[in-house]
Every structure is written in structure tokens, then in C-alpha cells.
Design an enzyme around this catalytic site. Structure first.
Site, PDB file in Angstrom:
ATOM      1  N   THR A 176       0.805  -1.230   0.000  1.00 54.79           N
ATOM      2  CA  THR A 176       0.000   0.000   0.000  1.00 54.79           C
ATOM      3  C   THR A 176       0.835   1.275   0.000  1.00 54.79           C
ATOM      4  O   THR A 176       1.948   1.314   0.548  1.00 54.79           O
ATOM      5  CB  THR A 176      -0.925   0.026   1.243  1.00 54.79           C
ATOM      6  OG1 THR A 176      -1.499   1.328   1.395  1.00 54.79           O
ATOM      7  CG2 THR A 176      -0.184  -0.291   2.528  1.00 54.79           C
TER       8      THR A 176
ATOM      9  N   TYR B 146      -1.271   0.049  10.877  1.00 57.09           N
ATOM     10  CA  TYR B 146      -1.609  -0.600   9.602  1.00 57.09           C
ATOM     11  C   TYR B 146      -0.432  -0.541   8.641  1.00 57.09           C
ATOM     12  O   TYR B 146      -0.020  -1.553   8.068  1.00 57.09           O
ATOM     13  CB  TYR B 146      -2.832   0.108   8.995  1.00 57.09           C
ATOM     14  CG  TYR B 146      -3.104  -0.231   7.538  1.00 57.09           C
ATOM     15  CD1 TYR B 146      -3.720  -1.432   7.196  1.00 57.09           C
ATOM     16  CD2 TYR B 146      -2.752   0.656   6.517  1.00 57.09           C
ATOM     17  CE1 TYR B 146      -3.980  -1.741   5.858  1.00 57.09           C
ATOM     18  CE2 TYR B 146      -3.010   0.351   5.181  1.00 57.09           C
ATOM     19  CZ  TYR B 146      -3.626  -0.847   4.858  1.00 57.09           C
ATOM     20  OH  TYR B 146      -3.873  -1.145   3.541  1.00 57.09           O
TER      21      TYR B 146
ATOM     22  N   LYS C 245       1.867  -3.523   7.086  1.00 51.25           N
ATOM     23  CA  LYS C 245       1.960  -3.729   5.632  1.00 51.25           C
ATOM     24  C   LYS C 245       3.418  -3.693   5.169  1.00 51.25           C
ATOM     25  O   LYS C 245       3.792  -4.398   4.243  1.00 51.25           O
ATOM     26  CB  LYS C 245       1.161  -2.640   4.894  1.00 51.25           C
ATOM     27  CG  LYS C 245      -0.336  -2.903   4.875  1.00 51.25           C
ATOM     28  CD  LYS C 245      -0.678  -3.992   3.875  1.00 51.25           C
ATOM     29  CE  LYS C 245      -2.171  -4.216   3.784  1.00 51.25           C
ATOM     30  NZ  LYS C 245      -2.544  -5.321   2.891  1.00 51.25           N
TER      31      LYS C 245
ATOM     32  N   GLU D  71       0.258   3.620   1.846  1.00 55.57           N
ATOM     33  CA  GLU D  71       0.409   4.043   3.256  1.00 55.57           C
ATOM     34  C   GLU D  71       1.809   3.744   3.779  1.00 55.57           C
ATOM     35  O   GLU D  71       2.247   4.357   4.746  1.00 55.57           O
ATOM     36  CB  GLU D  71      -0.637   3.355   4.138  1.00 55.57           C
ATOM     37  CG  GLU D  71      -2.069   3.826   3.900  1.00 55.57           C
ATOM     38  CD  GLU D  71      -2.364   5.224   4.428  1.00 55.57           C
ATOM     39  OE1 GLU D  71      -1.775   5.629   5.434  1.00 55.57           O
ATOM     40  OE2 GLU D  71      -3.184   5.919   3.804  1.00 55.57           O
TER      41      GLU D  71
END
Ligand code: NDP
Ligand code: GDP
Length: 351
Positions: free
Chosen positions: A125, A149, A153, A127
Site C-alpha cells: 500500500t 496498519y 503492511k 500508506e
């Protein structure tokens, strides 16, 4: 016939990817987790529920993942399952690590042990770039995760690379920037806005409460993004790719445009609420998918304005159908008002 196993087939991307792979002639298998109430609305909405095979599995349970790989005997595994909401990862940071992070290792181990010839896609991602200032972001830019998160990831991203290097597994990371659709979960800001506007336009609600309006995201259209996942697994060599539109727009711009489509003025209805600010936020994400364009021949077609239009129009139509008494598979009527959801990480003032 090629076979694909999709973890997280009940989610936004899982449903669109299943639809895409069925059209390509694949046998499609998907994992789902046991819930007290079935959650197959997206597959039903796309009218593919009867065309896919379902296998019960949970990312915290290695044995269920091994079983899923043995049962489906896939050529390709698309690992999409995760606790995917940044906000929830602040509320359940340990779960984020166990599911979103370690879940990747469990899946890779299942592949290594059962059949290392299986090709593997990891849902990485944007992010992961978090607070990075390299813009627009490319594959080689520095990662600076800003949430549990994103940290989980990033761990999954590295495990994917480690299994690629160490065990020669054909494993790819798709570093996807935000991608949205009418099947997006209601807690994400785009769908929260399109759904909220539909209710305001039809007189069901009056206001929409949001958090940080200044943050910018590079939003693409999910059905196009799942195509890139498949393309990555069809190449001669495994690699990692950024998938993005190359445009960044603020939450405010999204709201403005969305209200405009419904012929409403956003200033009359949008209120900001501390509850929706995160302990740490990512203020700017913009990707450069030149590598994907060159190597995969992938390019986004739906950009910002069209995406907002698709989402607002679909939610308006759904609520109008609902008001006329039509019943169909859909998430919004069962979603609790966010006022009911109490969260100490997000709602309490810090001393
Ligand atoms: P969704 O939240 O819509 O779907 C997540 C899926 O994971 C659901 O099927 C969910 O099942 C499943 N899941 C959650 N926890 C577990 C668990 N413990 N065991 C098994 N399955 C579980 O996410 P998206 O479809 O939007 O995203 C797909 C993937 O891509 C995710 O990994 C996400 O983090 C990543 N990603 C998404 C981006 C986006 O903008 N959409 C951007 C970049 C990456 P259930 O239905 O039962 O909850
Ligand atoms: P993310 O990029 O994966 O975190 O996707 P989200 O859609 O959850 O959030 C995108 C951005 O919108 C973040 O910077 C949030 O802080 C911001 N935002 C502002 N208001 C809201 C809100 O009410 N809900 C959510 N989910 N995000 C909001």
C-alpha cells in the site's frame, strides 16, 4: 483452466478481482471467515456469488491457510485479506500486526510448504510511504509508515521480497494507492461522503461529519486496479509496482465535487469533528506508476472527477431504490451511525 485463490474475496478488491478472473476463464476460489452474519453482499451485488468457490480460513490460523491452498490447488494466490482500515489499526494495533503483518508470513509459508511454484500477489500500500516527502512516490522511494496498519503492511512487503529472494517464489508487491468504488467500505472517507450525500439529498439526513479535510490522496478506480494485480503475476520475472493515477486531491475537494454533483453546497452540510482525526495522519500521497505503464502496459482511465461521479450517482440510486421499498444486497442500511461507535483512541482528548 487456471485456478486462482483470493484471500479476502468478500472485500472490495476481492469481489472485483473475482469478477475479472472469472471473465478471463479462471476457476476462482476465495477464503472467507466465519462471521455470525454472512457477508457476501459484494459478490451478490456483482452477481458472481454462484460462480466462485468458497473456503473458510482466517489469517490468524495457519492451518486454515494451508488447507485453503491444498483445497484450491491454485496457480496464483492473491493475498488481499487484511484488517484494511487505518483508523481501526489505531484501535486494534496488536490485531493489525497479527492479521495484516503476520498473515502474509502465514500465507507465504503455506505456499512454500505446499507448492512453491504458486505465484503470489501481496496487497502492499501507498500508506507504507506515510510521511515520506518524495513526491510523487515511486517504487524505490523511502518508506515512512505512520500507522500500525502501514507498519504491518511494510513488514508484509518485506516478507514478500524475502521469500522471493530466499525461496525463489514468484512473489510480487502491488503498492497500490487508494482505490475506491461503490463497493468500498463505508468507513473510508470517499464512500462515507458519497453515502452521506445521497442520504442528505433524499432528506434522510442533514449533515456529514468529517475529520481532516486538508489531507490529500491519489484516488483511483478499484475495478481498474485489480487488473494490475493480475498483470503483475503474468510477467516473466516477479517485481514490485506502484499503481496510482498520479493526481492528488484533498478530502475537501472530494466533498466539494461530490456535493456539486448532488446540486448541494458542501458548506451547508459538512461539519468537522475531532472524533475523525487520527492520532497521526498521512497528509499527502501521490504516486508515479510509470514503471507499471512501461512494463505492464497498465494505465488508469478513470480519474478524480469521474470517480466522484460514479460513487455519488450509485449511492443516490441505491437510496432512491431503497426508499421505494426495493431490497437488494447492499451494506449501507445496516451500517451503524458513527455516533454509536465509541473509541478511546479517537474520541478522547489527550492530556
Ligand atoms: P476490504 O476491507 O474491503 O477487504 C478486506 C478483506 O479481508 C475482507 O474480505 C475481510 O473479510 C478480509 N479479512 C479481514 N480480516 C481477516 C482475517 N483475520 N482473516 C481472513 N480474512 C480477513 O479491503 P480492500 O478490498 O479495499 O483491500 C484489499 C487489500 O488491499 C487489503 O489488504 C488492503 O489493505 C489493501 N489495500 C487497499 C487499498 C485501497 O485503497 N482499497 C490501497 C492499498 C492496499 P470480511 O469481509 O469478513 O471482513
Ligand atoms: P486511508 O488513506 O487508507 O487512511 O483512507 P481513508 O479513506 O480512511 O482516509 C483518507 C484520509 O481522509 C485520511 O487522511 C483521513 O484522516 C481523512 N479523513 C477525513 N475525515 C475522515 C472521515 O470521516 N473518515 C475517514 N475514514 N477518513 C477521514
Amino acid at each position: 483452466m487456471k485456478r486462482a485463490l483470493i484471500t479476502g474475496i468478500t472485500g472490495q478488491d476481492g469481489a472485483y478481482l473475482a469478477e475479472f478472473l472469472l471473465k478471463k476463464g479462471y476457476g476462482v476460489y476465495g477464503t472467507y471467515r466465519r462471521l455470525s452474519t454472512p457477508n457476501f453482499w459484494r459478490l451478490q451485488y456483482l452477481d458472481i456469488f454462484d460462480k466462485v468457490s468458497l473456503i473458510p480460513a482466517d489469517l490468524v490460523d495457519s492451518s486454515s491457510l494451508v488447507e485453503a491452498v491444498k483445497t484450491s490447488d491454485p496457480d496464483e494466490v492473491y493475498h488481499l485479506a487484511a484488517q484494511s482500515f487505518v483508523g481501526a489499526s489505531f484501535e486494534q494495533p496488536v490485531g493489525a500486526g497479527m492479521v495484516t503483518g503476520l498473515g502474509v508470513t502465514r500465507m507465504l509459508e503455506a505456499i512454500r510448504q505446499v507448492n512453491p511454484e504458486i505465484r503470489f500477489y501481496q496487497a502492499a500500500t501507498s500508506e507504507q510511504f506515510g510521511g515520506s516527502s518524495d513526491m510523487p512516490m515511486r517504487e524505490e522511494d523511502a518508506f515512512k509508515p505512520a500507522s500500525p496498519y502501514a507498519a504491518a503492511k511494510l513488514y508484509g512487503y518485506w516478507l514478500t521480497r524475502i521469500y522471493r529472494g530466499g525461496y525463489k517464489i514468484f512473489a510480487c508487491n502491488g503498492i497500490l494507492f487508494n482505490h475506491e468504488s461503490p463497493l468500498r467500505g463505508l468507513e473510508f472517507v470517499t464512500r462515507k461522503i458519497s453515502n452521506g450525500i445521497a442520504k442528505i439529498a433524499l432528506g434522510i439526513e442533514k449533515e456529514l461529519r468529517l475529520g481532516n479535510l486538508e489531507a490529500k490522496r491519489d484516488w483511483g478506480y478499484a475495478p481498474e486496479y485489480v487488473e494490475s494485480m493480475w498483470l503483475m503475476l503474468q510477467q516473466r520475472e516477479p517485481d514490485d509496482y506502484v499503481i496510482a493515477t498520479g493526481e492528488a486531491h484533498s478530502i475537501k475537494e472530494f466533498a466539494e465535487k461530490a456535493f456539486e454533483i448532488a446540486e448541494l453546497d458542501w458548506r451547508d452540510h459538512v461539519k468537522t469533528d475531532k472524533k475523525f482525526f487520527r492520532p497521526l495522519d498521512v497528509n499527502y500521497l501521490q504516486g508515479d506508476s510509470a514503471k507499471a505503464e512501461k512494463k505492464l502496459g497498465w494505465k488508469p482511465k478513470v480519474k478524480f472527477e469521474k470517480l466522484v461521479e460514479i460513487m455519488v450517482n450509485e449511492d443516490m440510486q441505491r437510496w432512491a431504490r431503497w426508499q421505494k421499498g426495493e431490497r437488494f444486497p447492499w451494506d449501507a442500511p445496516n451500517y451503524p451511525s458513527e455516533d454509536k461507535i465509541l473509541s478511546r483512541t479517537l474520541t478522547l482528548e489527550r492530556a
